[in-house]
Design a protein around this motif. Structure first.
Motif, mmCIF file in Angstrom:
data_model
loop_
_atom_site.group_PDB
_atom_site.id
_atom_site.type_symbol
_atom_site.label_atom_id
_atom_site.label_comp_id
_atom_site.label_asym_id
_atom_site.label_seq_id
_atom_site.Cartn_x
_atom_site.Cartn_y
_atom_site.Cartn_z
ATOM 1 N N ALA A 3 0.799 -0.830 -0.687
ATOM 2 C CA ALA A 3 -0.031 -0.129 -0.025
ATOM 3 C C ALA A 3 0.776 1.168 0.224
ATOM 4 C CB ALA A 3 -0.591 -0.002 1.413
ATOM 5 N N ASN A 4 2.532 0.174 0.406
ATOM 6 C CA ASN A 4 3.174 1.738 0.824
ATOM 7 C C ASN A 4 2.870 2.809 -1.406
ATOM 8 O OD1 ASN A 4 5.284 3.593 0.797
ATOM 9 N ND2 ASN A 4 7.177 2.024 1.444
ATOM 10 N N THR A 5 2.610 3.979 -1.498
ATOM 11 C CA THR A 5 2.374 4.488 -2.130
ATOM 12 C C THR A 5 4.026 5.172 -2.855
ATOM 13 O OG1 THR A 5 2.615 7.102 -0.975
ATOM 14 C CG2 THR A 5 0.364 5.990 -1.735
ATOM 15 N N THR A 6 4.741 5.196 -1.857
ATOM 16 C CA THR A 6 6.286 5.272 -2.491
ATOM 17 C C THR A 6 7.076 4.521 -2.105
ATOM 18 O OG1 THR A 6 6.230 7.628 -2.148
ATOM 19 C CG2 THR A 6 8.696 6.449 -3.152
ATOM 20 N N PRO A 7 7.067 2.914 -2.695
ATOM 21 C CA PRO A 7 7.835 1.848 -2.784
ATOM 22 C C PRO A 7 9.400 1.974 -2.857
ATOM 23 C CG PRO A 7 6.545 1.872 -4.691
ATOM 24 C CD PRO A 7 6.145 2.925 -4.063
ATOM 25 N N VAL A 8 9.779 1.370 -1.759
ATOM 26 C CA VAL A 8 11.007 0.853 -1.630
ATOM 27 C C VAL A 8 11.849 -0.971 -2.593
ATOM 28 C CG1 VAL A 8 13.282 0.652 -0.301
ATOM 29 C CG2 VAL A 8 11.273 1.328 0.514
ATOM 30 N N TRP A 9 12.933 -0.098 -3.928
ATOM 31 C CA TRP A 9 12.943 -1.390 -4.425
ATOM 32 C C TRP A 9 14.838 -1.359 -3.672
ATOM 33 C CZ3 TRP A 9 10.553 -2.898 -9.134
ATOM 34 C CH2 TRP A 9 9.250 -2.278 -9.766
ATOM 35 N N PHE A 10 14.250 -2.501 -4.671
ATOM 36 C CA PHE A 10 16.133 -3.191 -4.146
ATOM 37 C C PHE A 10 16.573 -3.721 -5.016
ATOM 38 C CE2 PHE A 10 19.556 -6.022 -2.795
ATOM 39 C CZ PHE A 10 19.964 -5.010 -1.664
ATOM 40 N N ILE A 11 17.509 -3.630 -5.979
ATOM 41 C CA ILE A 11 17.453 -3.782 -6.997
ATOM 42 C C ILE A 11 19.639 -4.507 -7.204
ATOM 43 C CG2 ILE A 11 17.794 -4.001 -10.181
ATOM 44 C CD1 ILE A 11 15.410 -1.384 -9.651
ATOM 45 N N THR A 12 19.606 -6.137 -7.626
ATOM 46 C CA THR A 12 20.768 -6.682 -8.283
ATOM 47 C C THR A 12 21.025 -6.169 -9.268
ATOM 48 O OG1 THR A 12 20.359 -8.640 -8.146
ATOM 49 C CG2 THR A 12 20.807 -7.920 -6.229
ATOM 50 N N GLY A 13 23.123 -5.831 -8.620
ATOM 51 C CA GLY A 13 23.264 -5.897 -10.557
ATOM 52 C C GLY A 13 23.057 -4.651 -11.506
ATOM 53 N N CYS A 14 22.806 -3.230 -11.092
ATOM 54 C CA CYS A 14 22.467 -2.448 -12.133
ATOM 55 C C CYS A 14 23.857 -1.787 -13.042
ATOM 56 C CB CYS A 14 21.979 -1.496 -10.850
ATOM 57 S SG CYS A 14 20.248 -2.009 -10.286
ATOM 58 N N SER A 15 24.476 -2.249 -12.877
ATOM 59 C CA SER A 15 26.008 -1.020 -14.166
ATOM 60 C C SER A 15 25.379 -1.007 -15.119
ATOM 61 C CB SER A 15 27.557 -2.284 -13.482
ATOM 62 O OG SER A 15 27.142 -3.563 -14.396
ATOM 63 N N THR A 16 24.822 -2.499 -15.428
ATOM 64 C CA THR A 16 24.614 -1.747 -17.064
ATOM 65 C C THR A 16 23.413 -2.692 -17.028
ATOM 66 O OG1 THR A 16 26.031 -4.791 -17.323
ATOM 67 C CG2 THR A 16 26.828 -2.582 -17.690
ATOM 68 N N GLY A 17 22.860 -2.747 -18.917
ATOM 69 C CA GLY A 17 21.793 -3.646 -18.634
ATOM 70 C C GLY A 17 20.220 -3.297 -18.399
ATOM 71 N N LEU A 18 19.584 -4.440 -18.445
ATOM 72 C CA LEU A 18 17.543 -4.642 -17.394
ATOM 73 C C LEU A 18 18.321 -4.052 -15.950
ATOM 74 C CD1 LEU A 18 17.075 -8.512 -18.613
ATOM 75 C CD2 LEU A 18 16.424 -5.823 -19.222
ATOM 76 N N ALA A 21 18.556 0.186 -16.685
ATOM 77 C CA ALA A 21 16.966 0.679 -16.835
ATOM 78 C C ALA A 21 16.020 0.804 -16.426
ATOM 79 C CB ALA A 21 16.487 0.004 -18.248
ATOM 80 N N LEU A 22 15.860 -0.986 -15.214
ATOM 81 C CA LEU A 22 14.912 -0.779 -13.721
ATOM 82 C C LEU A 22 15.462 0.298 -12.975
ATOM 83 C CD1 LEU A 22 12.324 -2.211 -13.274
ATOM 84 C CD2 LEU A 22 14.196 -3.845 -12.492
#
Ligand code: NAP
Length: 283
Positions: A3-18, A21-22
């Motif tokens: 229900a959180n309107t500003t959700p917290v995302w935790f993303i692995t492998g963000c140097s390049t690619g998908l 972009a995400l």
């Protein structure tokens, strides 16, 4: 999503690619993100301008201490993690017989055990909240297998099975699981990120050897657009009824549907032999 309107995302492998972009799209949407990479300097530009709700963190998913530290730092700075995206991963080209043990173990360490370890670090917080969404980046190669990429398929088939079990376990606790199955996307996956065995066996040149080449040849002109993939993943996470599986791109859809047809044909062709294996008097 929660229900959180500003959700917290935790993303692995963000140097390049998908992953990159995400992370970029999540921050553009106004959401919060822990943008993780083995070298956090590679994501400084992604976080730049969003410092109030974004954090660049060092994370090699094969390093247990870094996993614990990154999850702790993300939660302290941004709040409880609502969406975990297990994206970090790489490929490996080798016929089964050509595979080198240290490379195969490294592949499983990142693509399978890294994903498991990050998930286990995030789950207690999600269980406590009774909400959350785990997005596991599998592959079309988690549904169908081809020559030269058997070890990679083995890691992604493992991700599929683990994710399906996880969905059954955490669904009743309010946590969603989505398995993302991209076809060929224009990232570094089939280029600079690809590993391959130095060992080559002549007998496999026409099969695995040819497919090694065709896989490497896709680099730079894959049909899948990472930015559109990011939008599709966000739409799935945002949906009222998120999918367990999300194929990405036409190649993925076509190959997955053909795979279903071939499984059905195989099972029905051998139906009588299959059924002959039960005790005759068992219902
Ligand atoms: P990519 O551009 O090569 O990105 C892979 C990312 O994973 C990089 O940020 C890389 O970081 C990171 N990574 C690799 N090993 C890591 C580790 N041990 N710890 C933390 N990060 C690590 O390729 P991509 O296509 O975006 O790949 C993302 C995911 O999509 C992978 O799981 C891949 O298997 C999957 N996938 C891709 C395709 C495709 O066609 N592109 C298709 C199906 C599935 P470094 O810069 O530090 O190496």
């Amino acid at each position: 999503m929660s229900a959180n309107t500003t959700p917290v995302w935790f993303i692995t492998g963000c140097s390049t690619g998908l992953g990159r972009a995400l992370a970029t799209a999540v921050l553009e949407r106004g959401w919060k993100a822990a943008v993780t990479a083995r070298d956090p300097r590679t994501v400084a530009d992604v976080v730049s301008g969003h410092e109030d709700r974004a954090l660049a963190l060092a994370l090699d998913v094969t390093d247990g201490a870094q996993i614990a530290a990154a999850v702790k730092a993300a939660t302290a700075a941004l709040g409880p993690i609502d969406v975990l995206v297990n994206n970090a991963g790489h490929g490996y080209l080798a016929a089964l017989e050509e595979g080198e043990e240290h490379q195969v173990r490294a592949l499983f360490d990142t693509n399978v055990f890294g994903l498991v370890d990050v998930t286990r670090a995030v789950l207690p917080g999600m269980r406590e909240q009774r909400s959350g969404h785990i997005v596991n980046i599998s592959s079309l190669g988690g549904l169908a297998a081809f020559g030269a990429t058997g070890y990679y398929h083995a890691t992604k088939f493992a991700v599929e099975g683990l994710s399906e079990s996880l969905a059954a376990e955490v669904g009743p606790l309010g946590i969603n699981v989505t398995i993302v199955e991209p076809g060929a996307f224009r990232t570094n996956w089939s280029g600079p990120s690809m590993r391959q065995s130095a060992t080559r066996i002549e007998d496999y040149e026409a099969t695995a050897g040819a497919r090694r080449k065709s896989t490497l040849d896709t680099y730079g002109h894959q049909p899948g657009d990472p930015e559109r993939a990011a939008a599709a993943i966000m739409a799935a996470v945002d949906a009222e009824n998120p999918p367990l599986r999300l194929l990405l791109g036409k190649v993925a859809l076509d190959v997955a549907l053909a795979r279903l047809d071939s499984l059905r044909t195989n099972f029905t062709t051998w139906r009588d032999v299959t059924l002959s294996a039960d005790y005759p008097d068992h219902d």
